[in-house]
Each structure stands twice: as C-alpha cells, then as structure tokens.
Design a protein around this motif. Structure first.
Motif, PDB file in Angstrom:
ATOM      1  N   GLY A 169       0.814  -1.209   0.000  1.00 17.11           N
ATOM      2  CA  GLY A 169       0.000   0.000   0.000  1.00 17.11           C
ATOM      3  C   GLY A 169       0.846   1.257   0.000  1.00 17.11           C
ATOM      4  O   GLY A 169       0.557   2.222  -0.721  1.00 17.11           O
ATOM      5  N   ALA A 170       1.918   1.230   0.778  1.00 18.85           N
ATOM      6  CA  ALA A 170       2.795   2.399   0.882  1.00 18.85           C
ATOM      7  C   ALA A 170       3.479   2.725  -0.438  1.00 18.85           C
ATOM      8  O   ALA A 170       3.709   3.893  -0.762  1.00 18.85           O
ATOM      9  CB  ALA A 170       3.843   2.169   1.967  1.00 18.85           C
ATOM     10  N   LEU A 171       3.787   1.691  -1.210  1.00 19.02           N
ATOM     11  CA  LEU A 171       4.513   1.905  -2.460  1.00 19.02           C
ATOM     12  C   LEU A 171       3.590   2.114  -3.659  1.00 19.02           C
ATOM     13  O   LEU A 171       4.046   2.518  -4.726  1.00 19.02           O
ATOM     14  CB  LEU A 171       5.430   0.710  -2.732  1.00 19.02           C
ATOM     15  N   THR A 172       2.287   1.853  -3.486  1.00 18.87           N
ATOM     16  CA  THR A 172       1.341   1.984  -4.593  1.00 18.87           C
ATOM     17  C   THR A 172       0.558   3.293  -4.535  1.00 18.87           C
ATOM     18  O   THR A 172       0.051   3.761  -5.552  1.00 18.87           O
ATOM     19  CB  THR A 172       0.366   0.786  -4.598  1.00 18.87           C
ATOM     20  N   ALA A 173       0.462   3.883  -3.353  1.00 19.00           N
ATOM     21  CA  ALA A 173      -0.302   5.130  -3.182  1.00 19.00           C
ATOM     22  C   ALA A 173       0.583   6.351  -3.380  1.00 19.00           C
ATOM     23  O   ALA A 173       1.790   6.315  -3.121  1.00 19.00           O
ATOM     24  CB  ALA A 173      -0.936   5.172  -1.798  1.00 19.00           C
ATOM     25  N   THR A 174      -0.029   7.441  -3.827  1.00 23.15           N
ATOM     26  CA  THR A 174       0.697   8.709  -3.955  1.00 23.15           C
ATOM     27  C   THR A 174       0.200   9.774  -2.983  1.00 23.15           C
ATOM     28  O   THR A 174       0.885  10.753  -2.732  1.00 23.15           O
ATOM     29  CB  THR A 174       0.571   9.263  -5.384  1.00 23.15           C
ATOM     30  N   ARG A 175      -1.001   9.563  -2.415  1.00 18.04           N
ATOM     31  CA  ARG A 175      -1.536  10.567  -1.491  1.00 18.04           C
ATOM     32  C   ARG A 175      -2.107   9.969  -0.206  1.00 18.04           C
ATOM     33  O   ARG A 175      -1.689  10.351   0.884  1.00 18.04           O
ATOM     34  CB  ARG A 175      -2.624  11.402  -2.181  1.00 18.04           C
ATOM     35  N   VAL A 176      -3.075   9.064  -0.339  1.00 17.75           N
ATOM     36  CA  VAL A 176      -3.818   8.581   0.827  1.00 17.75           C
ATOM     37  C   VAL A 176      -3.925   7.059   0.811  1.00 17.75           C
ATOM     38  O   VAL A 176      -4.205   6.459  -0.230  1.00 17.75           O
ATOM     39  CB  VAL A 176      -5.253   9.172   0.857  1.00 17.75           C
ATOM     40  N   VAL A 177      -3.691   6.453   1.982  1.00 16.87           N
ATOM     41  CA  VAL A 177      -3.967   5.028   2.162  1.00 16.87           C
ATOM     42  C   VAL A 177      -4.991   4.897   3.284  1.00 16.87           C
ATOM     43  O   VAL A 177      -4.763   5.345   4.406  1.00 16.87           O
ATOM     44  CB  VAL A 177      -2.708   4.223   2.535  1.00 16.87           C
ATOM     45  N   GLN A 178      -6.116   4.305   2.947  1.00 16.01           N
ATOM     46  CA  GLN A 178      -7.190   4.087   3.911  1.00 16.01           C
ATOM     47  C   GLN A 178      -7.093   2.648   4.410  1.00 16.01           C
ATOM     48  O   GLN A 178      -7.271   1.707   3.644  1.00 16.01           O
ATOM     49  CB  GLN A 178      -8.536   4.341   3.239  1.00 16.01           C
ATOM     50  N   VAL A 179      -6.778   2.486   5.691  1.00 13.22           N
ATOM     51  CA  VAL A 179      -6.584   1.151   6.260  1.00 13.22           C
ATOM     52  C   VAL A 179      -7.815   0.767   7.066  1.00 13.22           C
ATOM     53  O   VAL A 179      -8.090   1.348   8.125  1.00 13.22           O
ATOM     54  CB  VAL A 179      -5.330   1.102   7.155  1.00 13.22           C
ATOM     55  N   GLY A 180      -8.557  -0.203   6.565  1.00 13.22           N
ATOM     56  CA  GLY A 180      -9.711  -0.701   7.297  1.00 13.22           C
ATOM     57  C   GLY A 180      -9.276  -1.747   8.316  1.00 13.22           C
ATOM     58  O   GLY A 180      -8.586  -2.705   7.961  1.00 13.22           O
ATOM     59  N   ILE A 181      -9.659  -1.548   9.565  1.00 11.59           N
ATOM     60  CA  ILE A 181      -9.289  -2.469  10.638  1.00 11.59           C
ATOM     61  C   ILE A 181     -10.573  -2.974  11.295  1.00 11.59           C
ATOM     62  O   ILE A 181     -11.402  -2.170  11.738  1.00 11.59           O
ATOM     63  CB  ILE A 181      -8.385  -1.776  11.676  1.00 11.59           C
ATOM     64  N   SER A 182     -10.734  -4.281  11.341  1.00 13.47           N
ATOM     65  CA  SER A 182     -11.966  -4.866  11.865  1.00 13.47           C
ATOM     66  C   SER A 182     -12.298  -4.332  13.252  1.00 13.47           C
ATOM     67  O   SER A 182     -11.463  -4.352  14.161  1.00 13.47           O
ATOM     68  CB  SER A 182     -11.843  -6.392  11.934  1.00 13.47           C
ATOM     69  N   ALA A 183     -13.521  -3.843  13.409  1.00 14.56           N
ATOM     70  CA  ALA A 183     -13.967  -3.313  14.698  1.00 14.56           C
ATOM     71  C   ALA A 183     -14.119  -4.448  15.707  1.00 14.56           C
ATOM     72  O   ALA A 183     -14.328  -5.604  15.341  1.00 14.56           O
ATOM     73  CB  ALA A 183     -15.291  -2.571  14.524  1.00 14.56           C
ATOM     74  N   MET A 220      -5.077   6.755   6.962  1.00 17.10           N
ATOM     75  CA  MET A 220      -6.349   6.839   7.670  1.00 17.10           C
ATOM     76  C   MET A 220      -6.719   5.478   8.243  1.00 17.10           C
ATOM     77  O   MET A 220      -6.870   4.507   7.502  1.00 17.10           O
ATOM     78  CB  MET A 220      -7.455   7.317   6.717  1.00 17.10           C
ATOM     79  N   MET A 221      -6.830   5.396   9.570  1.00 19.77           N
ATOM     80  CA  MET A 221      -7.250   4.163  10.224  1.00 19.77           C
ATOM     81  C   MET A 221      -8.773   4.193  10.384  1.00 19.77           C
ATOM     82  O   MET A 221      -9.314   5.091  11.055  1.00 19.77           O
ATOM     83  CB  MET A 221      -6.587   4.027  11.591  1.00 19.77           C
ATOM     84  N   VAL A 222      -9.454   3.251   9.750  1.00 20.58           N
ATOM     85  CA  VAL A 222     -10.914   3.265   9.708  1.00 20.58           C
ATOM     86  C   VAL A 222     -11.455   1.943  10.264  1.00 20.58           C
ATOM     87  O   VAL A 222     -11.045   0.867   9.811  1.00 20.58           O
ATOM     88  CB  VAL A 222     -11.426   3.456   8.266  1.00 20.58           C
ATOM     89  N   PRO A 223     -12.375   1.975  11.235  1.00 25.04           N
ATOM     90  CA  PRO A 223     -12.945   0.718  11.741  1.00 25.04           C
ATOM     91  C   PRO A 223     -13.860   0.064  10.707  1.00 25.04           C
ATOM     92  O   PRO A 223     -14.669   0.747  10.062  1.00 25.04           O
ATOM     93  CB  PRO A 223     -13.726   1.156  12.979  1.00 25.04           C
ATOM     94  N   ILE A 224     -13.714  -1.232  10.528  1.00 22.80           N
ATOM     95  CA  ILE A 224     -14.591  -1.989   9.647  1.00 22.80           C
ATOM     96  C   ILE A 224     -15.731  -2.550  10.493  1.00 22.80           C
ATOM     97  O   ILE A 224     -15.502  -3.337  11.414  1.00 22.80           O
ATOM     98  CB  ILE A 224     -13.842  -3.140   8.958  1.00 22.80           C
ATOM     99  N   THR A 225     -16.936  -2.155  10.186  1.00 25.67           N
ATOM    100  CA  THR A 225     -18.103  -2.622  10.948  1.00 25.67           C
ATOM    101  C   THR A 225     -18.968  -3.582  10.151  1.00 25.67           C
ATOM    102  O   THR A 225     -19.928  -4.135  10.670  1.00 25.67           O
ATOM    103  CB  THR A 225     -18.951  -1.422  11.394  1.00 25.67           C
ATOM    104  N   ALA A 226     -18.655  -3.756   8.858  1.00 27.26           N
ATOM    105  CA  ALA A 226     -19.354  -4.713   7.992  1.00 27.26           C
ATOM    106  C   ALA A 226     -18.305  -5.411   7.139  1.00 27.26           C
ATOM    107  O   ALA A 226     -17.208  -4.889   6.947  1.00 27.26           O
ATOM    108  CB  ALA A 226     -20.384  -3.997   7.118  1.00 27.26           C
ATOM    109  N   THR A 227     -18.626  -6.567   6.627  1.00 23.41           N
ATOM    110  CA  THR A 227     -17.627  -7.378   5.934  1.00 23.41           C
ATOM    111  C   THR A 227     -17.026  -6.697   4.714  1.00 23.41           C
ATOM    112  O   THR A 227     -15.860  -6.909   4.384  1.00 23.41           O
ATOM    113  CB  THR A 227     -18.240  -8.722   5.507  1.00 23.41           C
ATOM    114  N   GLU A 228     -17.786  -5.845   4.031  1.00 26.12           N
ATOM    115  CA  GLU A 228     -17.259  -5.191   2.835  1.00 26.12           C
ATOM    116  C   GLU A 228     -16.465  -3.930   3.148  1.00 26.12           C
ATOM    117  O   GLU A 228     -15.788  -3.371   2.296  1.00 26.12           O
ATOM    118  CB  GLU A 228     -18.390  -4.852   1.854  1.00 26.12           C
ATOM    119  N   GLY A 229     -16.555  -3.451   4.391  1.00 17.64           N
ATOM    120  CA  GLY A 229     -15.806  -2.263   4.772  1.00 17.64           C
ATOM    121  C   GLY A 229     -16.219  -1.032   3.989  1.00 17.64           C
ATOM    122  O   GLY A 229     -17.331  -0.934   3.468  1.00 17.64           O
TER     123      GLY A 229
END
Length: 244
Positions: A169-183, A220-229
């Motif tokens: 992710g770090a090497l493929t993005a140029t601006r923002v990486v949104q990381v979904g983390i299971s709630a 961006m650390m984002v909680p995943i609350t559903a399987t598709e995020g």
C-alpha cells in the motif's frame, strides 16, 4: 541497518543475510531492545514487480523469528521525497551499514535540529551484505500508482503478512492510504476473541508502522463494521489491495 545502494530479489534469500538478521535480532533482544529497522537502497517500483517484492520481503521478515520473535523488524526503502530513515526516525539510536563518518555527522546535525538523540555508528557485527553483489536488474517493470487506495484486515498482533500488505500500500499510493481495521464488535464471535488486541491498540500499531514506511502519505485508520468495509462506500477510492 542500511544495506547497499540497491538490491535484488535473490539477495534476501541468501543464507548469510538471513543469518545476519537473525543474529542481529538476537543481540537486540539480549540488550532489551525491541525494534530493528532495515533500510534497503533503491526504489523497488523501478525494478521489480509487486509479487517479486513479496518474495523479497517474506524471508527478511521471517529471519528474526527463530532467534528473537519479540524484536519488531521494519523493512524500509528509499523513496523519492522521503528523508532517510536515520534522519527521521526518533527511536533509532544506532546505525550499522555503509555509512561514512561524515555522513553520520550530517545525519546527526539533522537529528539534533529535531531534538532527536544523535546516532552512534556501530562497527560490529560485520555486515555480510558487503560481500553480496546488490545490483538492480535492467527491467522496465513499473508499478501502477493510485492517488487514494484502501486495504483492510484484522491486524491483530501485527505479523509479516500484515507488514507486506502495508508495504504494498505504501509503495502503490501517492496521497492517501485508507486502512480498514476490523472493529471489536465484528470480531466478538471469533474464536479466541478474548485474546485479540482492542481496536485502538491495533490501529495505533498499524499507524506507527505505516508512517515509518511513508511519512509523506496520509494514513487513515478506519474501523470496519461490515464485511465489505468502506471499499463500497467511499467514492474517492481508486484501488484496493487484497491478499492473494
């Protein structure tokens, strides 16, 4: 630790380099230290594919497990626009590799200006990679780059697979990486749920690792609350990185 000016996929699998990392991790653990940074010269996006990068990283991350599983290894790369690890990482206190005395002096001048502890240049143990030919292969392979992408997972007790995914992710993005983390609620019925780290702890560890890789990106650390995020709800996303 900084290795060479460039690298190839095969170098990481060489027994001497794996033994060196395993021994160095053991020394770190014996001295009560829990972090080890390995900086590989060169930008892999200009020379190898994403699959080849995974092949490169896997044996590197597995090397310390046999001697010091408590030591957290972070593999870094040279990326344009990102200052060297020795300058920007506050928790680094010692340097080992192909540094010159004048280079360490310049690095320490930057660290002092940032109120970081100056680095001590180590001369032992001997770095075996000095005898390993590290040359970039002459290929035209280029990675696709995306302004904003996402990836996701549970990220419980971060392990080599997580680190490789985050590196991609770090090497493929140029601006923002949104990381979904299971709630936590999403994991409540998972086997051994009581042993899982809470969301806040998992997010903190992932963010720290990610920012060591690419501090120039927005993570961006984002909680995943559903399987598709959030991959189906965020219109700005351009790509998603998943494990094979």
């Amino acid at each position: 630790v900084r290795v060479g000016a460039a690298f190839v996929d095969g170098a990481a699998r060489r027994p001497e380099l794996r033994r060196f990392l395993a021994d160095l991790a053991r020394r770190q653990a014996e001295q009560g230290r829990s972090k080890l940074y390995l900086e590989l010269g060169g930008d892999p996006r200009n020379s190898i594919s994403a699959d080849e990068l995974c092949t490169l990283l896997d044996p590197l991350y597995m090397a310390p497990f046999s001697t010091a599983p408590s030591v957290d290894l972070v593999v870094l790369f040279e990326v344009a626009g990102v200052s060297p690890a020795a300058e920007r990482l506050e928790d680094v206190t010692e340097a080992l590799g192909d540094y010159t005395s004048s280079e360490i002096a310049a690095i320490n001048a930057v660290r002092t200006s940032r109120q970081f502890t100056p680095l001590t240049l180590l001369t032992s143990p001997v770095l075996p990679a000095r005898s390993i030919p590290l040359e970039l292969p002459a290929t035209s392979c280029r990675w696709p780059l995306y302004g904003r992408l996402c990836l996701g997972g549970t990220f419980d007790h971060i392990h080599p697979g997580h680190k490789i995914l985050l590196t991609l992710g770090a090497l493929t993005a140029t601006r923002v990486v949104q990381v979904g983390i299971s709630a936590d609620a999403l994991l409540a019925k998972k086997q051994f749920a009581e042993a899982l780290q809470p969301w806040e702890e998992r997010a903190r560890i992932v963010e720290r690792f990610a920012k060591a890789l690419r501090p120039d990106l927005t993570w961006m650390m984002v909680p995943i609350t559903a399987t598709e995020g959030s991959s189906v709800t965020c219109a700005e996303l351009e790509a998603i990185i998943v494990s094979a």
